[in-house]
Design a protein around this motif. Structure first.
Motif, PDB file in Angstrom:
ATOM      1  N   VAL A 164       0.828  -1.205   0.000  1.00 51.73           N
ATOM      2  CA  VAL A 164       0.000   0.000   0.000  1.00 51.73           C
ATOM      3  C   VAL A 164       0.861   1.253   0.000  1.00 51.73           C
ATOM      4  CG1 VAL A 164      -1.716   1.302   1.319  1.00 51.73           C
ATOM      5  CG2 VAL A 164      -1.930  -1.177   1.109  1.00 51.73           C
ATOM      6  N   PHE A 165       1.894   1.267   0.833  1.00 50.63           N
ATOM      7  CA  PHE A 165       2.740   2.450   0.965  1.00 50.63           C
ATOM      8  C   PHE A 165       3.645   2.611  -0.252  1.00 50.63           C
ATOM      9  CE2 PHE A 165       5.794   4.790   4.105  1.00 50.63           C
ATOM     10  CZ  PHE A 165       5.510   5.979   3.455  1.00 50.63           C
ATOM     11  N   GLY A 166       4.293   1.540  -0.659  1.00 55.87           N
ATOM     12  CA  GLY A 166       5.269   1.629  -1.738  1.00 55.87           C
ATOM     13  C   GLY A 166       4.649   1.754  -3.106  1.00 55.87           C
ATOM     14  N   ILE A 167       3.526   1.082  -3.338  1.00 52.55           N
ATOM     15  CA  ILE A 167       2.923   1.084  -4.668  1.00 52.55           C
ATOM     16  C   ILE A 167       1.912   2.209  -4.825  1.00 52.55           C
ATOM     17  CG2 ILE A 167       1.419  -0.234  -6.207  1.00 52.55           C
ATOM     18  CD1 ILE A 167       2.839  -2.747  -5.233  1.00 52.55           C
ATOM     19  N   MET A 168       1.098   2.430  -3.785  1.00 51.96           N
ATOM     20  CA  MET A 168       0.043   3.429  -3.878  1.00 51.96           C
ATOM     21  C   MET A 168       0.450   4.769  -3.267  1.00 51.96           C
ATOM     22  SD  MET A 168      -2.927   0.716  -2.792  1.00 51.96           S
ATOM     23  CE  MET A 168      -4.239   1.913  -2.729  1.00 51.96           C
ATOM     24  N   ASN A 169       1.626   4.814  -2.630  1.00 50.46           N
ATOM     25  CA  ASN A 169       2.111   6.030  -1.965  1.00 50.46           C
ATOM     26  C   ASN A 169       1.088   6.546  -0.963  1.00 50.46           C
ATOM     27  OD1 ASN A 169       4.053   8.025  -1.475  1.00 50.46           O
ATOM     28  ND2 ASN A 169       3.105   9.444  -2.922  1.00 50.46           N
ATOM     29  N   ALA A 197       6.783 -16.287  -1.103  1.00 49.91           N
ATOM     30  CA  ALA A 197       6.958 -16.862  -2.442  1.00 49.91           C
ATOM     31  C   ALA A 197       5.798 -16.472  -3.353  1.00 49.91           C
ATOM     32  CB  ALA A 197       7.070 -18.383  -2.338  1.00 49.91           C
ATOM     33  N   PHE A 198       4.574 -16.492  -2.801  1.00 50.39           N
ATOM     34  CA  PHE A 198       3.392 -16.105  -3.594  1.00 50.39           C
ATOM     35  C   PHE A 198       3.488 -14.650  -4.050  1.00 50.39           C
ATOM     36  CE2 PHE A 198      -0.701 -13.850  -3.284  1.00 50.39           C
ATOM     37  CZ  PHE A 198      -1.337 -14.388  -4.403  1.00 50.39           C
ATOM     38  N   LEU A 199       3.856 -13.749  -3.148  1.00 49.34           N
ATOM     39  CA  LEU A 199       3.946 -12.342  -3.510  1.00 49.34           C
ATOM     40  C   LEU A 199       5.056 -12.102  -4.532  1.00 49.34           C
ATOM     41  CD1 LEU A 199       3.419 -10.575  -0.060  1.00 49.34           C
ATOM     42  CD2 LEU A 199       1.808 -10.733  -1.954  1.00 49.34           C
ATOM     43  N   TYR A 200       6.157 -12.829  -4.382  1.00 53.49           N
ATOM     44  CA  TYR A 200       7.249 -12.693  -5.352  1.00 53.49           C
ATOM     45  C   TYR A 200       6.780 -13.103  -6.745  1.00 53.49           C
ATOM     46  CZ  TYR A 200      11.558 -13.664  -7.882  1.00 53.49           C
ATOM     47  OH  TYR A 200      12.544 -13.699  -8.832  1.00 53.49           O
ATOM     48  N   MET A 201       6.094 -14.241  -6.842  1.00 50.95           N
ATOM     49  CA  MET A 201       5.592 -14.703  -8.140  1.00 50.95           C
ATOM     50  C   MET A 201       4.529 -13.750  -8.676  1.00 50.95           C
ATOM     51  SD  MET A 201       7.414 -17.291  -8.832  1.00 50.95           S
ATOM     52  CE  MET A 201       6.514 -17.854 -10.288  1.00 50.95           C
ATOM     53  N   LEU A 202       3.669 -13.253  -7.787  1.00 46.24           N
ATOM     54  CA  LEU A 202       2.602 -12.352  -8.215  1.00 46.24           C
ATOM     55  C   LEU A 202       3.166 -11.056  -8.789  1.00 46.24           C
ATOM     56  CD1 LEU A 202      -0.469 -11.549  -8.217  1.00 46.24           C
ATOM     57  CD2 LEU A 202      -0.057 -10.557  -5.955  1.00 46.24           C
ATOM     58  N   ILE A 203       4.126 -10.460  -8.102  1.00 48.99           N
ATOM     59  CA  ILE A 203       4.612  -9.139  -8.494  1.00 48.99           C
ATOM     60  C   ILE A 203       5.583  -9.204  -9.666  1.00 48.99           C
ATOM     61  CG2 ILE A 203       5.969  -7.153  -7.687  1.00 48.99           C
ATOM     62  CD1 ILE A 203       4.726  -7.591  -4.935  1.00 48.99           C
ATOM     63  N   GLY A 255       0.876  -8.401 -11.562  1.00 48.41           N
ATOM     64  CA  GLY A 255       2.053  -7.792 -10.960  1.00 48.41           C
ATOM     65  C   GLY A 255       2.691  -6.756 -11.868  1.00 48.41           C
ATOM     66  N   MET A 256       2.695  -7.048 -13.174  1.00 49.40           N
ATOM     67  CA  MET A 256       3.228  -6.086 -14.131  1.00 49.40           C
ATOM     68  C   MET A 256       2.415  -4.788 -14.093  1.00 49.40           C
ATOM     69  SD  MET A 256       3.424  -6.435 -18.276  1.00 49.40           S
ATOM     70  CE  MET A 256       1.627  -6.405 -18.362  1.00 49.40           C
ATOM     71  N   LEU A 257       1.081  -4.915 -14.040  1.00 49.11           N
ATOM     72  CA  LEU A 257       0.221  -3.735 -13.980  1.00 49.11           C
ATOM     73  C   LEU A 257       0.430  -2.971 -12.669  1.00 49.11           C
ATOM     74  CD1 LEU A 257      -3.097  -5.206 -15.444  1.00 49.11           C
ATOM     75  CD2 LEU A 257      -1.432  -3.730 -16.590  1.00 49.11           C
ATOM     76  N   ILE A 258       0.608  -3.708 -11.571  1.00 53.75           N
ATOM     77  CA  ILE A 258       0.839  -3.052 -10.281  1.00 53.75           C
ATOM     78  C   ILE A 258       2.134  -2.256 -10.314  1.00 53.75           C
ATOM     79  CG2 ILE A 258       1.398  -3.497  -7.861  1.00 53.75           C
ATOM     80  CD1 ILE A 258      -0.541  -5.866  -7.970  1.00 53.75           C
ATOM     81  N   ARG A 259       3.199  -2.860 -10.846  1.00 53.40           N
ATOM     82  CA  ARG A 259       4.479  -2.154 -10.904  1.00 53.40           C
ATOM     83  C   ARG A 259       4.415  -0.964 -11.849  1.00 53.40           C
ATOM     84  NH1 ARG A 259       7.905  -5.418 -13.327  1.00 53.40           N
ATOM     85  NH2 ARG A 259       6.570  -7.250 -13.535  1.00 53.40           N
ATOM     86  N   ALA A 260       3.720  -1.128 -12.965  1.00 53.62           N
ATOM     87  CA  ALA A 260       3.577  -0.021 -13.907  1.00 53.62           C
ATOM     88  C   ALA A 260       2.739   1.101 -13.303  1.00 53.62           C
ATOM     89  CB  ALA A 260       2.938  -0.521 -15.202  1.00 53.62           C
ATOM     90  N   GLY A 261       1.686   0.743 -12.578  1.00 50.40           N
ATOM     91  CA  GLY A 261       0.849   1.752 -11.936  1.00 50.40           C
ATOM     92  C   GLY A 261       1.601   2.518 -10.878  1.00 50.40           C
ATOM     93  N   ILE A 264      -0.640   4.162 -17.392  1.00 52.50           N
ATOM     94  CA  ILE A 264      -1.444   2.948 -17.265  1.00 52.50           C
ATOM     95  C   ILE A 264      -2.916   3.228 -17.590  1.00 52.50           C
ATOM     96  CG2 ILE A 264      -2.425   1.413 -15.500  1.00 52.50           C
ATOM     97  CD1 ILE A 264       0.133   0.407 -16.555  1.00 52.50           C
ATOM     98  N   GLU A 265      -3.419   4.356 -17.106  1.00 49.83           N
ATOM     99  CA  GLU A 265      -4.814   4.717 -17.389  1.00 49.83           C
ATOM    100  C   GLU A 265      -5.024   4.973 -18.873  1.00 49.83           C
ATOM    101  OE1 GLU A 265      -6.755   6.785 -13.518  1.00 49.83           O
ATOM    102  OE2 GLU A 265      -5.192   7.951 -14.518  1.00 49.83           O
TER     103      GLU A 265
END
Length: 290
Positions: free
Chosen positions: A30-35, A156-162, A168-174, A181-182
């Motif tokens: 939440v903090f790192g991705i959504m600031n 491990a799940f979060l690593y594979m997801l992100i 995960g690609m969309l989350i990192r791009a966002g 992204i929008e």
């Protein structure tokens, strides 16, 4: 210190570390991705514990109670983001801090109204109430070992997801460029609601797992939130990998500090660790951006 005691405390430190990682992973998303600074993350941890305690009383099954609490906090987090917190994304961090601090007070009073001031306890099923000799002559509780395994599995799940999924690609791009992204047709609002819900659900899972070890009571998430903030600062804002390593370090330092150091110094040990790491690496161990 004997070798058996050392190994037992090592496992205790890993168990505490994986528990902290479950909290820190959600908060760092939440903090790192959504600031977004969410001080109410500890309240979601508390709500997960209370949901689990209630469902355990109704079903008598810790597994069903844990699954129900996970889903319940997931829905609660998504509703909280969509109804209240979404309007604070474009405001400064002070407004976010004040809003989420108000949510801490709200959830504490809500819990007192619904469940009362008394503490609740979750009983372990027979199969999780015993010990196993991982080390000859040093039996270790099965439930604490299960927490370590769950923490590693979530990591491990979060690593594979992100890193290895389209979501995960969309989350990192966002996180890098919301406007781009929008413009590509991705609904960033839904994406951020899902991220916030996942972060909330991980906090609820941590609260559920803490239920059989600690008393489920009002304000139980306030103290662990401070330690969680220490973890994400050490690991690097927005880095799940950093949160995992930092959580293990904090868990080990706290466990051995309480055993080897005077009480007053033991309470300061994780903050001394944070100061030492930030002195050498002000951006944290594995910063997510640059």
């Amino acid at each position: 210190m004997g070798i058996l005691l050392f190994l037992e405390q090592l496992l205790n430190g890993l168990q505490l570390g994986t528990m902290l990682f479950l909290m820190a992973s959600g908060l760092t998303l939440v903090f790192g991705i959504m600031n977004f600074v969410n001080l109410a993350h500890g309240s979601l941890y508390m709500m997960g514990a209370y949901f689990a305690a209630t469902l355990f009383q109704l079903t008598g099954s810790l597994l069903l109670a844990s699954a129900g609490a996970f889903v319940g906090v997931l829905i609660l987090g998504m509703a909280l983001e969509a109804i209240i917190l979404r309007g604070f994304y474009h405001r400064d961090h002070l407004d976010q801090v004040l809003a989420t601090f108000g949510l801490i007070l709200f959830f504490n009073e809500l819990v007192r109204m619904i469940w009362g001031p008394q503490a609740y306890f979750l009983a372990l099923p027979e199969m999780l109430n015993g010990s196993i000799e991982l080390i000859p002559g040093a039996p270790y509780p099965v439930y604490r070992l299960l927490i370590i395994l769950i923490g590693v599995a979530v990591g491990a799940f979060l690593y594979m997801l992100i890193t290895h999924s389209r979501l995960g690609m969309l989350i990192r791009a966002g996180a890098s460029n919301r406007g781009m992204i929008e413009s590509l047709g991705v609904n960033i609002r839904i994406l951020f609601t899902l991220v916030f819900g996942l972060g909330a659900a991980l906090a609820g899972l941590a609260g559920t797992l803490a239920g059989p070890l600690l008393a489920v009571q009002v304000g139980m998430g306030d103290g662990v939130l401070i330690t969680t903030l220490v973890v994400i600062v050490i690991g690097g804002i927005g880095s799940v990998r950093g949160a995992f390593l930092a959580a293990l370090l904090v868990g080990l330092v706290d466990t051995f500090g309480r055993m080897l150091l005077p009480a007053s110094l033991a309470e300061m040990s994780i903050y001394i660790l944070m100061a030492a790491i930030l002195w050498r690496r002000p951006q944290g161990l594995f910063p997510a951006h640059g």
